[in-house]
Design a protein around this motif. Structure first.
Motif, mmCIF file in Angstrom:
data_model
loop_
_atom_site.group_PDB
_atom_site.id
_atom_site.type_symbol
_atom_site.label_atom_id
_atom_site.label_comp_id
_atom_site.label_asym_id
_atom_site.label_seq_id
_atom_site.Cartn_x
_atom_site.Cartn_y
_atom_site.Cartn_z
ATOM 1 N N LYS A 42 0.613 -1.207 -0.081
ATOM 2 C CA LYS A 42 0.026 -0.040 -0.082
ATOM 3 C C LYS A 42 0.859 1.363 -0.143
ATOM 4 C CE LYS A 42 -1.762 -1.232 3.951
ATOM 5 N NZ LYS A 42 -0.954 -2.469 4.099
ATOM 6 N N THR A 43 1.629 1.318 0.963
ATOM 7 C CA THR A 43 2.598 2.503 0.969
ATOM 8 C C THR A 43 3.430 2.881 -0.184
ATOM 9 O OG1 THR A 43 2.649 2.325 3.503
ATOM 10 C CG2 THR A 43 4.425 3.683 2.373
ATOM 11 N N THR A 44 4.040 1.439 -0.853
ATOM 12 C CA THR A 44 4.750 1.785 -2.008
ATOM 13 C C THR A 44 3.766 2.162 -3.254
ATOM 14 O OG1 THR A 44 5.978 -0.039 -1.249
ATOM 15 C CG2 THR A 44 6.158 0.432 -3.829
ATOM 16 N N MET A 160 -2.707 9.944 1.765
ATOM 17 C CA MET A 160 -3.055 9.891 3.292
ATOM 18 C C MET A 160 -2.402 8.320 3.460
ATOM 19 S SD MET A 160 -6.367 12.013 4.237
ATOM 20 C CE MET A 160 -5.843 12.808 5.670
ATOM 21 N N ASP A 161 -1.239 8.280 4.381
ATOM 22 C CA ASP A 161 -0.936 6.860 4.630
ATOM 23 C C ASP A 161 -1.085 6.571 6.044
ATOM 24 O OD1 ASP A 161 0.172 4.565 4.744
ATOM 25 O OD2 ASP A 161 2.264 5.190 3.829
ATOM 26 N N GLU A 162 -2.362 5.656 6.138
ATOM 27 C CA GLU A 162 -2.632 5.406 7.580
ATOM 28 C C GLU A 162 -2.478 6.460 8.584
ATOM 29 O OE1 GLU A 162 -1.754 1.433 9.259
ATOM 30 O OE2 GLU A 162 -0.669 1.165 7.562
ATOM 31 N N PRO A 163 -3.155 7.515 8.135
ATOM 32 C CA PRO A 163 -3.178 8.887 9.102
ATOM 33 C C PRO A 163 -3.440 8.697 10.304
ATOM 34 C CG PRO A 163 -4.663 9.341 7.479
ATOM 35 C CD PRO A 163 -4.248 7.940 7.058
HETATM 36 MG MG LIG Z 1 2.646 1.296 4.965
#
Ligand SMILES: [Mg+2]
Ligand SMILES: Nc1ncnc2c1ncn2[C@@H]1O[C@H](COP(=O)(O)OP(=O)(O)OP(=O)(O)O)[C@@H](O)[C@H]1O
Lengths: 300, 248
Positions: A42-44, A160-163
Motif C-alpha cells: 500500500k505504502t509503496t 494519506m498513509d494510515e493517518p
Molecule cells: Mg505502509
C-alpha cells in the motif's frame, strides 16, 4: 485530477517485489481507499504517486500526463501528503509547519502564516496552538496539523498513509468524521491507505482490496464489495467481521427502541421505532461497548 | 605551596610584560589563541561540509571513522615532530598539524548530528517537496546543531592542548612557560603556565557549552546529543567516534 496506474511494478534494490503489474484508475475528486494487510504494498503504491518511489516498470499518469516526466520536487509540492506519525518538523511551531510548503513555493511569510491559521480552523484546531511545537501536542492534534499541512498548498491530490493509525479509537472516530466533512466541502482526489476495513468502507467512495504484491483482489464501492465479495480472499478479509455484521434483535430489549446485537453478543446499535431506521454504530472495536459512545470527549 | 606560588607568578605584572626576555603572559595567551582560533576555523571549514555530506547521504561514514581512528592513534607529540620535520617548521606546517588533529571530532560531530535526525522527519520533508539542499539546511542542520557544537568543543579542546606542545619546537604559546620552566627547573613558572593552559581550556569549554545549549532547537527537549522521534520521545545517542578527548 484522476490518477492512472498502468501495469506498474516495483522491485526494490534488495530484490523485494512490493508491487507487481498493478493497474488502476483513481477517479477525480473522490476518495479511493487502498486496504490490505501489512506488507501488501500500500505504502509503496501511494509513494509512487508523488515519486517518493519510482516504479521499476509501467507508468503512472495524472490527468493523462506521465509523472516520470515531471520533476519530483515540483510534483511533491503540488500533492498533499499525510503520514501516520505526522512527520512534523520538531523544531518548527505548528503554524510554521503548516506554512512550510507555501513558503518553499514563494508565498510571502506573512500570508503563509495567515493562511496557516485559517487552515488550523479548517481542521478543527484552536488557533492558540499555532505557537506550540509538535512535541507539545497530543497525537490527535499532531495528526490534525499533519492534515492542515497536507492541505496548505490547496493541492488537488491528497495522499494519506494510515493517518489515523496511531491514535485511540475515539479520536480516530473524530478524525474520520472531520475528514468526511472536509472532503465534502473540498472535493479533493484523496488516496487513503489503511489496513482497517471499517475505515475503508467509511471513507472510501472506491475501495481497493489488495493482496500481497499489490495484487487487486477487488475494486468497488463499499456496497458492491459487501454485497458481492469477488472471491474467497475478499470474503475472508471482510469475513472476520461479517459474522459481526449480521445483527439480530436482542430479546431483552424494552420500550420503543429495539437493541441490536452482533454475532458475538455485543450491542451494536438500536433499531429506532420512530422511523424504523437502522442506526448502526459501526462494528469497530469501540462499538463493542455502547457506553463508549456516551463519553466521547474531544482530544483538544 | 607551589600552586600558590604559581598563581602569584601569574598575577605578577612583570610576567605579563616579558618572561625570560621572551613574550610575556599576555603575548603567549594571544599567540595561543591565534593558533587555536585559526586552526579550529580551518578545521571546521574542511570537516563540517564533509561531515554534513556524509550524514546526509549516508556514504563515506566508514572512511571518516577510519581517518579519525588513524589520527587519534598517533601520539600527538610524535605526529607533531614527524610532520614538522617533514614539512619544515613555520606557521603553515604548524597549522597543518593542528588542523589535522582538529578535524576528526568535528567530522564525527557533523555526521553524527545529521544521522541523529529522525529518518521519518527527513522523509516527510522530502515528501513535502524540499530539495536535498533545503532538507540539509532547514531540517538536518538545525537539528544536528547541538551535536555539531559538541564536535567543535572537542576539537577546540584538542587543539588548545596541542598548541601548548608546539612550544617544544619554538612556536609561541602558553606551553613555552611549561617547557622553559621544566628546562631551567623553574617549577613556579611551569605551574603558572600549566594553570594558564588549564584555565584557557576550561573557559573555552564553558563558552562552547553555552553555545551548545543555545543551539538546541526550541521544541526539541533540552540537552545535547539526543534524537527526538515524531512522538517527542527522546533517544540518547552517543556521537560515535567522537569521544571528548581533552589532552594527550
Ligand atoms: Mg505502509
Ligand atoms: N525501501 C524498501 N526496500 C526494500 N523493501 C521494501 C522497501 N519498502 C518496502 N519494502 C517491502 O515491500 C513490501 C511492501 O511494503 P509496503 O511498505 O508498501 O507495505 P504496506 O502495505 O504499506 O505495509 P504496512 O501496512 O505494514 O505499512 C514489504 O515486503 C516491504 O518489506
Amino acid at each position: 485530477m484522476s490518477i492512472e496506474f498502468r501495469h506498474v511494478s516495483k522491485t526494490f534494490p534488495d530484490g523485494t517485489t512490493a508491487v507487481e503489474d498493478f493497474s488502476l484508475t483513481i477517479p477525480s475528486r473522490e476518495t479511493t481507499v487502498l486496504v490490505g494487510s501489512s506488507g501488501c504494498g500500500k505504502t509503496t503504491l501511494l509513494r509512487m504517486i508523488n515519486r517518493m518511489v519510482d516504479p521499476s516498470s509501467g507508468s503512472i499518469l495524472i490527468d493523462g500526463k506521465d509523472i516520470a516526466e515531471i520533476p519530483p520536487v515540483g510534483l511533491r509540492r503540488s500533492i498533499g501528503y499525510v503520514m501516520q506519525n505526522s512527520g512534523l518538523l520538531p523544531h518548527r511551531t505548528v503554524a510554521d509547519n503548516v506554512a512550510t510548503v507555501p513558503m518553499l513555493t514563494g508565498v510571502p511569510k506573512r500570508k503563509a502564516r495567515e493562511d496557516a491559521l485559517a487552515l488550523l480552523d479548517r481542521v478543527g484546531l484552536d488557533r492558540a496552538l499555532a505557537g506550540r511545537y509538535p512535541s507539545q501536542l497530543s497525537g490527535g492534534q499532531q495528526q490534525r496539523v499533519g492534515v492542515a499541512r497536507g492541505l496548505a498548498v490547496d493541492p488537488n491530490i491528497l495522499l494519506m498513509d494510515e493517518p489515523f493509525g496511531a491514535v485511540d479509537p475515539i479520536v480516530r472516530d473524530e478524525l474520520q468524521q472531520e475528514l468526511l466533512r472536509l472532503q465534502g466541502t473540498l472535493g479533493k482526489t484523496v488516496v487513503f491507505v489503511t489496513h482497517d476495513i471499517d475505515e475503508a468502507f467509511l471513507l472510501g467512495n472506491q475501495v481497493v482490496i489488495l493482496q500481497r504484491g499489490g495484487r487487486i483482489a477487488q475494486v468497488g464501492t463499499p456496497k458492491e464489495i459487501l454485497a458481492n465479495p469477488a472471491n474467497e480472499f475478499v470474503a475472508d478479509f471482510i469475513g472476520a467481521k461479517r459474522g459481526k455484521r449480521r445483527l439480530r434483535i436482542d430479546e431483552t430489549g424494552r420500550g420503543e427502541d429495539v437493541l441490536l446485537v452482533d454475532a458475538a453478543g455485543y450491542a451494536a446499535g438500536v433499531l429506532s421505532a420512530d422511523d424504523a431506521r437502522l442506526v448502526l454504530t459501526g462494528s469497530g472495536p469501540k462499538s463493542r461497548s455502547v457506553s463508549n459512545k456516551t463519553d466521547q470527549a474531544g482530544d483538544a | 605551596m607551589l600552586l600558590l606560588q604559581g598563581i602569584a607568578w601569574i598575577f605578577a605584572p612583570a610576567n605579563w610584560a616579558s618572561v625570560n626576555s621572551g613574550l610575556g603572559i599576555g603575548g603567549e595567551i594571544l599567540s595561543h589563541l591565534f593558533y587555536t582560533v585559526l586552526s579550529v576555523a580551518i578545521a571546521a571549514v574542511v570537516a563540517v561540509p564533509i561531515g554534513l555530506a556524509i550524514g546526509h547521504t549516508g556514504r563515506g561514514r566508514g572512511g571518516a571513522i577510519l581517518i579519525g581512528n588513524v589520527v587519534r592513534a598517533f601520539p600527538t607529540l610524535g605526529l607533531l615532530a614527524i610532520l614538522l620535520i617533514l614539512l619544515g617548521f613555520g606557521l603553515i606546517p604548524t597549522l597543518v598539524v593542528f588542523v589535522l588533529l582538529g578535524i576528526p571530532p568535528l567530522l564525527a560531530g557533523a555526521y553524527a548530528g545529521v544521522e541523529s535526525v529522525d529518518r521519518q522527519t527527513v522523509d516527510a520533508a522530502r515528501a513535502m517537496g524540499m530539495t536535498e539542499w533545503q532538507i540539509l539546511m532547514k531540517v538536518e542542520l538545525p537539528l544536528a546543531a547541538p551535536l555539531l557544537l559538541g564536535g567543535l568543543r572537542s576539537s577546540t579542546l584538542q587543539i588548545i592542548a596541542t598548541v601548548a606542545l608546539v612550544s617544544e619546537f619554538g612556536s609561541d604559546s602558553l606551553g613555552a612557560f611549561i617547557i622553559s620552566g621544566a628546562a631551567t627547573q623553574d617549577y613556579v613558572e611551569m605551574i603558572g603556565g600549566s594553570i594558564l593552559v588549564t584555565v584557557l581550556a576550561l573557559l573555552a569549554d564553558a563558552l562552547l557549552a553555552g553555545a551548545q545549549r543555545l543551539t538546541v532547537p526550541r521544541g526539541v527537549p533540552r540537552g545535547a546529543g539526543g534524537r527526538t522521534t515524531a512522538g517527542g520521545r527522546r533517544i540518547l545517542t552517543a556521537p560515535s567516534g567522537a569521544p571528548i578527548s581533552e589532552g594527550n
